[in-house]
Design a protein around this motif. Structure first.
Motif, PDB file in Angstrom:
ATOM      1  N   ARG A   1      11.431  10.529   0.250  1.00 13.39           N
ATOM      2  CA  ARG A   1      10.866  11.572   1.097  1.00 13.39           C
ATOM      3  C   ARG A   1       9.358  11.541   0.976  1.00 13.39           C
ATOM      4  NH1 ARG A   1      12.667  17.288  -1.193  1.00 13.39           N
ATOM      5  NH2 ARG A   1      11.115  17.923   0.348  1.00 13.39           N
ATOM      6  N   THR A   2       8.698  12.055   2.008  1.00 11.81           N
ATOM      7  CA  THR A   2       7.238  12.141   1.969  1.00 11.81           C
ATOM      8  C   THR A   2       6.832  13.331   1.114  1.00 11.81           C
ATOM      9  OG1 THR A   2       7.247  13.435   4.005  1.00 11.81           O
ATOM     10  CG2 THR A   2       6.971  11.060   4.216  1.00 11.81           C
ATOM     11  N   TYR A   3       5.556  13.371   0.765  1.00  7.68           N
ATOM     12  CA  TYR A   3       5.081  14.435  -0.112  1.00  7.68           C
ATOM     13  C   TYR A   3       5.180  15.784   0.594  1.00  7.68           C
ATOM     14  CZ  TYR A   3       3.116  10.526  -2.699  1.00  7.68           C
ATOM     15  OH  TYR A   3       2.964   9.354  -3.391  1.00  7.68           O
ATOM     16  N   GLY A   4       5.777  16.758  -0.089  1.00  6.45           N
ATOM     17  CA  GLY A   4       5.923  18.086   0.480  1.00  6.45           C
ATOM     18  C   GLY A   4       5.463  19.147  -0.483  1.00  6.45           C
ATOM     19  N   SER A   5       5.967  20.349  -0.310  1.00  4.86           N
ATOM     20  CA  SER A   5       5.547  21.486  -1.121  1.00  4.86           C
ATOM     21  C   SER A   5       6.508  21.766  -2.270  1.00  4.86           C
ATOM     22  CB  SER A   5       5.432  22.739  -0.241  1.00  4.86           C
ATOM     23  OG  SER A   5       6.671  23.014   0.390  1.00  4.86           O
ATOM     24  N   THR A   6       7.575  20.974  -2.400  1.00  6.89           N
ATOM     25  CA  THR A   6       8.544  21.191  -3.470  1.00  6.89           C
ATOM     26  C   THR A   6       8.144  20.370  -4.690  1.00  6.89           C
ATOM     27  OG1 THR A   6      10.272  21.506  -1.824  1.00  6.89           O
ATOM     28  CG2 THR A   6      10.963  21.097  -4.081  1.00  6.89           C
ATOM     29  N   PHE A   7       7.908  21.049  -5.804  1.00  4.04           N
ATOM     30  CA  PHE A   7       7.462  20.378  -7.014  1.00  4.04           C
ATOM     31  C   PHE A   7       8.307  20.828  -8.198  1.00  4.04           C
ATOM     32  CE2 PHE A   7       3.543  18.403  -5.616  1.00  4.04           C
ATOM     33  CZ  PHE A   7       3.279  19.088  -4.449  1.00  4.04           C
TER      34      PHE A   7
ATOM     35  N   GLY B   1       0.827  -1.191   0.000  1.00  2.00           N
ATOM     36  CA  GLY B   1       0.000   0.000   0.000  1.00  2.00           C
ATOM     37  C   GLY B   1       0.862   1.241   0.000  1.00  2.00           C
ATOM     38  N   LEU B   2       0.426   2.268  -0.724  1.00  4.66           N
ATOM     39  CA  LEU B   2       1.105   3.561  -0.746  1.00  4.66           C
ATOM     40  C   LEU B   2       0.222   4.560  -0.024  1.00  4.66           C
ATOM     41  CD1 LEU B   2       3.422   5.375  -1.753  1.00  4.66           C
ATOM     42  CD2 LEU B   2       2.096   5.739  -3.849  1.00  4.66           C
ATOM     43  N   SER B   3       0.741   5.147   1.055  1.00  9.32           N
ATOM     44  CA  SER B   3      -0.057   6.076   1.850  1.00  9.32           C
ATOM     45  C   SER B   3      -0.081   7.448   1.197  1.00  9.32           C
ATOM     46  CB  SER B   3       0.502   6.179   3.270  1.00  9.32           C
ATOM     47  OG  SER B   3       1.723   6.896   3.283  1.00  9.32           O
ATOM     48  N   GLU B   4      -1.001   8.293   1.657  1.00 11.35           N
ATOM     49  CA  GLU B   4      -1.108   9.627   1.093  1.00 11.35           C
ATOM     50  C   GLU B   4       0.077  10.507   1.465  1.00 11.35           C
ATOM     51  OE1 GLU B   4      -4.740  11.211   2.513  1.00 11.35           O
ATOM     52  OE2 GLU B   4      -4.215  11.062   4.627  1.00 11.35           O
ATOM     53  N   GLU B   5       0.884  10.072   2.429  1.00 10.92           N
ATOM     54  CA  GLU B   5       2.125  10.793   2.734  1.00 10.92           C
ATOM     55  C   GLU B   5       3.284  10.341   1.863  1.00 10.92           C
ATOM     56  OE1 GLU B   5       0.597   8.947   5.087  1.00 10.92           O
ATOM     57  OE2 GLU B   5      -0.536  10.453   6.209  1.00 10.92           O
ATOM     58  N   GLY B   6       3.082   9.250   1.088  1.00 11.48           N
ATOM     59  CA  GLY B   6       4.133   8.741   0.230  1.00 11.48           C
ATOM     60  C   GLY B   6       4.945   7.630   0.849  1.00 11.48           C
ATOM     61  N   ARG B   7       4.445   6.975   1.887  1.00  9.99           N
ATOM     62  CA  ARG B   7       5.157   5.871   2.522  1.00  9.99           C
ATOM     63  C   ARG B   7       4.653   4.536   1.986  1.00  9.99           C
ATOM     64  NH1 ARG B   7       5.844   7.430   8.969  1.00  9.99           N
ATOM     65  NH2 ARG B   7       7.240   9.201   8.645  1.00  9.99           N
ATOM     66  N   ILE B   8       5.557   3.561   1.946  1.00  4.41           N
ATOM     67  CA  ILE B   8       5.229   2.218   1.452  1.00  4.41           C
ATOM     68  C   ILE B   8       4.962   1.315   2.647  1.00  4.41           C
ATOM     69  CG2 ILE B   8       6.027   0.256   0.083  1.00  4.41           C
ATOM     70  CD1 ILE B   8       7.930   2.146  -1.343  1.00  4.41           C
ATOM     71  N   TRP B   9       3.818   0.616   2.608  1.00  2.00           N
ATOM     72  CA  TRP B   9       3.444  -0.320   3.667  1.00  2.00           C
ATOM     73  C   TRP B   9       3.263  -1.705   3.061  1.00  2.00           C
ATOM     74  CZ3 TRP B   9       3.306   0.968   8.794  1.00  2.00           C
ATOM     75  CH2 TRP B   9       3.365   2.332   9.088  1.00  2.00           C
ATOM     76  N   SER B  10       3.643  -2.720   3.829  1.00  2.00           N
ATOM     77  CA  SER B  10       3.569  -4.103   3.349  1.00  2.00           C
ATOM     78  C   SER B  10       2.894  -4.978   4.392  1.00  2.00           C
ATOM     79  CB  SER B  10       4.973  -4.636   3.038  1.00  2.00           C
ATOM     80  OG  SER B  10       4.933  -5.999   2.672  1.00  2.00           O
ATOM     81  N   TRP B  11       2.018  -5.878   3.911  1.00  2.00           N
ATOM     82  CA  TRP B  11       1.364  -6.866   4.771  1.00  2.00           C
ATOM     83  C   TRP B  11       1.610  -8.270   4.191  1.00  2.00           C
ATOM     84  CZ3 TRP B  11      -0.724  -2.177   3.638  1.00  2.00           C
ATOM     85  CH2 TRP B  11      -1.148  -1.377   4.705  1.00  2.00           C
ATOM     86  N   THR B  12       2.044  -9.180   5.028  1.00  2.00           N
ATOM     87  CA  THR B  12       2.189 -10.578   4.640  1.00  2.00           C
ATOM     88  C   THR B  12       1.237 -11.485   5.410  1.00  2.00           C
ATOM     89  OG1 THR B  12       3.978 -10.845   6.255  1.00  2.00           O
ATOM     90  CG2 THR B  12       4.604 -10.309   3.974  1.00  2.00           C
ATOM     91  N   ARG B  13       0.631 -10.960   6.469  1.00  2.00           N
ATOM     92  CA  ARG B  13      -0.383 -11.691   7.234  1.00  2.00           C
ATOM     93  C   ARG B  13      -1.493 -10.724   7.604  1.00  2.00           C
ATOM     94  NH1 ARG B  13       2.380 -15.254  11.945  1.00  2.00           N
ATOM     95  NH2 ARG B  13       0.231 -14.995  12.677  1.00  2.00           N
TER      96      ARG B  13
ATOM     97  N   VAL C   1       7.637   8.638  -3.699  1.00  2.00           N
ATOM     98  CA  VAL C   1       7.191   7.378  -4.307  1.00  2.00           C
ATOM     99  C   VAL C   1       5.926   7.640  -5.111  1.00  2.00           C
ATOM    100  CG1 VAL C   1       6.501   4.995  -3.897  1.00  2.00           C
ATOM    101  CG2 VAL C   1       8.198   6.077  -2.411  1.00  2.00           C
ATOM    102  N   GLU C   2       5.951   7.280  -6.398  1.00  3.70           N
ATOM    103  CA  GLU C   2       4.818   7.516  -7.283  1.00  3.70           C
ATOM    104  C   GLU C   2       3.934   6.287  -7.457  1.00  3.70           C
ATOM    105  OE1 GLU C   2       3.942  10.357  -8.798  1.00  3.70           O
ATOM    106  OE2 GLU C   2       5.568  11.463  -7.869  1.00  3.70           O
TER     107      GLU C   2
END
Length: 668
Positions: free
Chosen positions: A207-213, A179-191, A223-224
Motif C-alpha cells: 500500500r502507499t503511504y497513508g495516515s495509519t501508523f 527507485g522508491l517514490s515518496e508515495e511508497g511505489r517501486i519504480w524500475s529502469w533498465t534503459r 515499502v521501506e
C-alpha cells in the motif's frame, strides 16, 4: 506565571520545535540562553535536512547536520576511474580519470545521493528526479542521440500518467536502477531512453503511504527499502518481509505497471510492538521474533544479506525458486562481540559487503564466505554452524575511526568517515584510476604506498583538492566535505560539499602555479583548468585544440570582436588575478556562433583550420583600478582613430563587449 523555559527539554524538542520553521526556530534560540543550546540540536537539523532536500537516511552520521543543511545547496559530484560509455559524466575522449573530477550537474539541481551500476552513474536530486550518465544496460544504441558524449546527463522519465512522481530512495544493480517514490511505489529502469516501470507484486499486498501508523511507524504493507542486486531486486515491506524478484519474472503487464511474482524471505515479517497478523502462523511468527526486526538489506550477486535490530546478520540465496523455501542463515561472526554496541548498518554490492556499528566497528564479508556458509547449512544444524563459519575480514585502518559508509567495485573499495574523508584501497584493473590517487608514478611521489603496480592494500585518503593553497590564505570554506560515496565495476564517485565558488575562483591561479610540472593536465580538476563549464541545458559548443584552449576564460579579447574570438566569462575585477593567453585569434569556423563560447576539452580540428599555430603561453596579470582605466582609455583612442577621429553617437551601442577589456595577444 510559569515560563516556557520551565518545560522539560524533551517536550520542547519533540512537540514544539518540529512545528517551527527554520526562521522561527532560530528566533526562538536567540531569545535566551536556555534556548540557545537547542540551536545545535542534531535531531532537528537531521530531520530538517531530510525533509528539505529529500536526503536519504544516514543512520551512522550523528554530528554535522546543521552544517550539512546550510551547505547542501552547493553539493558537487565527483567521479573517477574508467569512463567507458561515458559512465563518469565526462567526455568520451577522456577515457580514464585518475583522480576525482567534477561533473557538471543539470541546471538548478542539487544532488543528494549517487549510485553506480556496471556502466552508469545515477544521481538523485533534491527535487526527487533521477539523472544518469553512461548506459544502464551496457549496450550502445547508435540510433539514439548520444547525450553522454559531451558529459550531459539523461533524465530517467516516468510514464505520462506519473510525471509528477518524486523519488526519495535509489539503488543501482549491474544493469538496472530501482527507485522508491515518496508515495511508497517501486519504480524500475533498465534503459535510460525508456520510461520507468511501476513494480507490483502478485502475491504480496502493498500500500502507499497513508495516515495509519504503528505509533510513528508507517502502516503494514508499505515499502521501506529497495535494493538492486546484480541479477535480482529486493524490497523491504513493512510487516510483510523481504520480497525478492528477478528480471525473468517481469512480464505480466496491467494498465498501471508490471506484475511480478515476488518471493518472500521466511522469517522477515516481525515488527517490534505489533500483534501477530492473522495471516501468519504461530511457527512463522515465533521464528520471525527470533530473527528480529529487519532494518537494512543488501543485494549482491545471487545472494542477499540483511541486518536485524538486535544486530544479527543473515544471508540467503537470491536465485529463482530458492528464496521462499529456505530459511535465512545467520552469519554468527558478523555480529558485534560482547560489550560492543550492536551492528546498525550494512552496505555493499556485487561480491562484497560490510557491516558496522556506531562505535566504528567494521566487518567485511565476501560472496565466497556466504556461499560456503549457505552450503554448509544444508548438511549441518544451526548450532554447529558457528564453529565452522569463517570470520569476517577486519582491516585495522578502518576500526574505530568513524566509518559511516563503505562502497565496493569489482576490485576496489571506498570508505567514508564522519569527518567527510574518503579512503580507498584495492586494485586498479588496467590502471583505470578507480582508486583516485592519480597515476601510480605521481601517487608514489605523493606518499601513496602501492604494493604492486596498481594495487593498494592499506586504505589511503583520496585527495579531492590536490592543488595545495598557500598557508597565508586558508578561509573556513576551503575544505572538501564528502557526504556520500559509491562504487561499481571499475569506477567510483562521491558527493562533496566543495569549497565555495568565490574561494575557488580567487585562488585558482595560485594553485595552478603551485602544481608540480610533472602533473599531467588531465590530472587536474576541470573547473581548475577551464573555469565554469556549460551545463547540460546549454547548446553544444565547438572545441578548441589544446594549444588554443584558454586556461581561465576571463573576458580577454578586443572590443567588438565576434563571440568566437574571445574567451567569454565574467569581467576581471580590480586587484584580481587573471590569465591571458597569447596566440592566434580563433578562426572563423566558430565565430559565426552567437552563443558565448566556453571550451572544456580538446578535439581534432578540421584540416587547414589552424595553419601553423603559435604555441600558447599563459601569463599572470594583476589588474587594478588604474590598469583598467588605462585600458579603457586605449580602447577609446583606438576606436576614435578607426572612425577617422570622429566621436561616436552617445546613443550608439557597442557591437561587442560593451567596453570591457578583451584581447587576444599574439606570442612575441
Amino acid at each position: 506565571m510559569a515560563s516556557i523555559t520551565a518545560l522539560p527539554s524533551d517536550i520542547i524538542i519533540d512537540n514544539i520545535i518540529p512545528l517551527l520553521s527554520v526562521k522561527e526556530f532560530l528566533n526562538l534560540c536567540a531569545t535566551c540562553k536556555a534556548f540557545l543550546s537547542f540551536a545545535d540540536d542534531e535531531v532537528y537539523w537531521r530531520k530538517l535536512t531530510k525533509i528539505t532536500f529529500r536526503l536519504p537516511a544516514q543512520p551512522l552520521r550523528e554530528k554535522g547536520w546543521r552544517e550539512l543543511y546550510k551547505n547542501l545547496h552547493r553539493a558537487t559530484l565527483y567521479t573517477w576511474g574508467s569512463n567507458e560509455k561515458g559512465r563518469l559524466g565526462h567526455r568520451h575522449d577522456c577515457r580514464i580519470v585518475h583522480s576525482p573530477l567534477e561533473v557538471d550537474l543539470p541546471t538548478n539541481q542539487v544532488a543528494v545521493d549517487v549510485v553506480m551500476g556496471g556502466w552508469s552513474t545515477t544521481v538523485l536530486t533534491a527535487f526527487g528526479s533521477l539523472y544518469t550518465w553512461g548506459s544502464l544496460s551496457g549496450f550502445s544504441r547508435p540510433h539514439l542521440p548520444d547525450s553522454t558524449s559531451d558529459g550531459r546527463a539523461t533524465k530517467l522519465e516516468f510514464p505520462a500518467a506519473h510525471t509528477s512522481t518524486n523519488i526519495v530512495e535509489v539503488s543501482s544493480g549491474r544493469s538496472h536502477v530501482l527507485g522508491l517514490s515518496e508515495e511508497g511505489r517501486i519504480w524500475s529502469w533498465t534503459r535510460e531512453d525508456l520510461p520507468g516501470t511501476f513494480i507490483k507484486f502478485i502475491h504480496v499486498d502493498t500500500r502507499t503511504y497513508g495516515s495509519t501508523f504503528y505509533g510513528t511507524r508507517r502502516a503494514r504493507g508499505t515499502v521501506e527499502r529497495v535494493a538492486a542486486g546484480w541479477n535480482h531486486s529486493a524490497a523491504l515491506v513493512n510487516g510483510v518481509g523481504i520480497v525478492v524478484w528477478f528480471p525473468s519474472s517481469e512480464g505480466t503487464v496491467d494498465e498501471e505497471g508490471v506484475l511480478v511474482d515476488g518471493e518472500l524471505v521466511p522469517g522477515t515479517c516481525y515488527i517490534e510492538g505489533t500483534p501477530k497478523p492473522s495471516t501468519i502462523s504461530d511457527e512463522d511468527w515465533n521464528y520471525s521474533k527470533e530473527v528480529g526486526e529487519v532494518i537494512c538489506i543488501m543485494a549482491g550477486d545471487s545472494y542477499l544479506v540483511f541486518l536485524t535490530k538486535p544486530g544479527k546478520v543473515y544471508a540467503v540465496w537470491a536465485q529463482p525458486n530458492m528464496v521462499a523455501g529456505t530459511r535465512p542463515v545467520q552469519l554468527y561472526h558478523f555480529s558485534a562481540p560482547a560489550g560492543e554496541k550492536p551492528m546498525t548498518y550494512i552496505s555493499g554490492s556485487f561480491c562484497k559487503f560490510a557491516v558496522f556499528n556506531s562505535d566504528g566497528l567494521v566487518y567485511i564479508g565476501t560472496k565466497d564466505q556466504v556461499q560456503e556458509i549457505l552450503d554448509a547449512s544444508v548438511e549441518r544444524p544451526s548450532p554447529e554452524l558457528e564453529e565452522i563459519q569463517s570470520k569476517p575480514t577486519v582491516i585495522p585502518r578502518l576500526q574505530k575511526c568513524g566509518i559511516v559508509a563503505i562502497a565496493f567495485g569489482d576490485y576496489h573499495s571506498l570508505a567514508l568517515t564522519a569527518e567527510g574523508k574518503v579512503l580507498s584501497w584495492g586494485t586498479e584493473p588496467e590502471m583505470c584510476g578507480c582508486l583516485g590517487h592519480g597515476p601510480v608514478e605521481i601517487a608514489r611521489r605523493k606518499g601513496v604506498k602501492f604494493t604492486a603496480y596498481g594495487q593498494l592494500d592499506e586504505p589511503t585518503e583520496v585527495k579531492f583538492d590536490r592543488l595545495e593553497t598557500s598557508k597565508s590564505q586558508k578561509p573556513k570554506d576551503n575544505q572538501y566535505f564528502i557526504f556520500y560515496i559509491s562504487a561499481a565495476g571499475w569506477h567510483s564517485g562521491a558527493l562533496a560539499l566543495a569549497p565555495s565558488r568565490d574561494w575557488r575562483d580567487s585562488t585558482r591561479l595560485e594553485r595552478l602555479n603551485a602544481v608540480d610540472s610533472a602533473t599531467p593536465i588531465e590530472f587536474l580538476p576541470r573547473r581548475e583548468l577551464f573555469g565554469h563549464t556549460p551545463g547540460p541545458t546549454q547548446p553544444h559548443q565547438p572545441h578548441l585544440p589544446c594549444h588554443l584552449r584558454p586556461i581561465a576564460p576571463g573576458r580577454i579579447g578586443r572590443p567588438g570582436a565576434p563571440p568566437g574570438e574571445m574567451g567569454h566569462g565574467r569581467r576581471v575585477r580590480p586587484g584580481e588575478e587573471s590569465t591571458v593567453q597569447r596566440g592566434h585569434a580563433i578562426p572563423d569556423i566558430i565565430s559565426s556562433n552567437p552563443t558565448p563560447f566556453i571550451s572544456h576539452g580538446p578535439v581534432r580540428p578540421a584540416p587547414g583550420a589552424f595553419p601553423n599555430p603559435t604555441p600558447m603561453v599563459g601569463v599572470t596579470l594583476v589588474m587594478g583600478e588604474e590598469d583598467i582605466q588605462r585600458e579603457e582609455e586605449k580602447q577609446e583612442g583606438s576606436e576614435n582613430q578607426g572612425n577617422g577621429g570622429q566621436e561616436q553617437d552617445g546613443n550608439a551601442q557597442n557591437s561587442g563587449s560593451g567596453g570591457r577589456t578583451d584581447a587576444w595577444f599574439s606570442a612575441s
